[in-house]
Design a protein around this motif. Sequence first.
Motif, mmCIF file in Angstrom:
data_model
loop_
_atom_site.group_PDB
_atom_site.id
_atom_site.type_symbol
_atom_site.label_atom_id
_atom_site.label_comp_id
_atom_site.label_asym_id
_atom_site.label_seq_id
_atom_site.Cartn_x
_atom_site.Cartn_y
_atom_site.Cartn_z
ATOM 1 N N THR A 115 3.562 -32.218 54.695
ATOM 2 C CA THR A 115 4.082 -31.640 55.926
ATOM 3 C C THR A 115 4.571 -32.778 56.806
ATOM 4 O O THR A 115 3.886 -33.791 56.964
ATOM 5 N N THR A 116 5.758 -32.622 57.352
ATOM 6 C CA THR A 116 6.307 -33.632 58.253
ATOM 7 C C THR A 116 6.734 -32.984 59.558
ATOM 8 O O THR A 116 7.089 -31.799 59.599
ATOM 9 N N ARG A 119 8.911 -28.700 62.218
ATOM 10 C CA ARG A 119 7.893 -28.884 61.174
ATOM 11 C C ARG A 119 8.483 -28.458 59.844
ATOM 12 O O ARG A 119 9.094 -27.390 59.726
ATOM 13 N N SER A 178 10.718 -39.253 59.650
ATOM 14 C CA SER A 178 9.830 -38.197 60.131
ATOM 15 C C SER A 178 8.390 -38.681 60.068
ATOM 16 O O SER A 178 8.076 -39.647 59.363
ATOM 17 N N PRO A 231 1.951 -41.296 50.534
ATOM 18 C CA PRO A 231 2.037 -40.859 51.929
ATOM 19 C C PRO A 231 0.667 -40.507 52.485
ATOM 20 O O PRO A 231 -0.189 -39.969 51.780
ATOM 21 N N VAL A 266 4.637 -38.037 58.884
ATOM 22 C CA VAL A 266 3.812 -37.271 57.945
ATOM 23 C C VAL A 266 2.563 -36.779 58.690
ATOM 24 O O VAL A 266 1.862 -37.567 59.335
ATOM 25 N N THR A 267 2.286 -35.478 58.602
ATOM 26 C CA THR A 267 1.098 -34.943 59.270
ATOM 27 C C THR A 267 0.070 -34.362 58.301
ATOM 28 O O THR A 267 -1.074 -34.150 58.679
ATOM 29 N N ALA A 283 7.896 -41.394 57.218
ATOM 30 C CA ALA A 283 8.677 -41.256 55.991
ATOM 31 C C ALA A 283 10.113 -41.663 56.281
ATOM 32 O O ALA A 283 10.701 -41.233 57.284
ATOM 33 N N TYR A 338 7.369 -45.196 52.854
ATOM 34 C CA TYR A 338 6.624 -44.849 54.062
ATOM 35 C C TYR A 338 6.236 -46.117 54.816
ATOM 36 O O TYR A 338 5.792 -47.096 54.214
ATOM 37 N N PRO A 394 8.319 -34.745 48.501
ATOM 38 C CA PRO A 394 8.908 -36.067 48.755
ATOM 39 C C PRO A 394 9.687 -36.637 47.579
ATOM 40 O O PRO A 394 10.410 -37.618 47.737
ATOM 41 N N ASP A 451 9.641 -33.665 62.254
ATOM 42 C CA ASP A 451 10.909 -34.383 62.292
ATOM 43 C C ASP A 451 11.560 -34.259 63.664
ATOM 44 O O ASP A 451 11.820 -33.146 64.140
#
Length: 239
Positions: free
Chosen positions: A145-146, A157, A133, A113, A135-136, A119, A177, A162, A148
């Motif tokens: 961190t995602t 957040r 979502s 990721p 991925v950040t 994701a 991903y 994963p 969504d």
Amino acid sequence: MIARTARLVVNLAVALAVMTAALVMGAGTSHAATRAQIASIAEAEVGNSESNGGCKKYGPCTTTPWCAYFASWVWRTAGVSPVPNTAVARGVGLWGQQQGLFSARPAGGIGNPEPGDIAVYGTPANASGGHVSIVTAVHSNGTITTIDGNYGDKVARRVIDPRTARSGTDSLLISGYVKPKGLNAANGDLHVLTTVGGQAFHNMRYANGSWSGANVSDPSGAITDTAEAGASNGDMHVP
């Protein structure tokens, strides 16, 4: 040889300046995104919901499951092209496979990721029950961190593992991903500018090795000289 090298540096600098100017003026969005931009745009949407109406710009969020609408909106807003063309979450994974942009998560593993990826929960298919979502951030302990869309009817957040995280109406694991295509030079793309008869022609080699094809960046035919100045932070200014 020195003169040729200097000219190449100037040409590359001008190319970056032309592309920056185009983005500032809104002249183009394709292949303009960076992973940081995608993540930043997604983060700024946290809190938008069905109850406050903030989700309506993504699509018909009050009548339709909208996590895929949200992910596509984030990519499109950041300047990614192409973007998923389906409202089905698992269908986003299928679209990614068809585009050659899907990276599968191995069983028991994290996969690869990166910020800006989508994701996908559930194996790629034109089927319901999944979730997607943005991925950040990717953390050293293996969590990500995602952001969504449509998580509890809002943009939320989350920090997840994963390997074990489940989501969607069928409580599915992440299958992989979808990677954004055509990111800018900060992500491995190369902008090349040449001048012929006073016109600037821009071409770009994407990170995957393909080329955009030469296009006229300045049709006026008035370019006669360039100059550049470097800053201590690594920025280059080209008047």
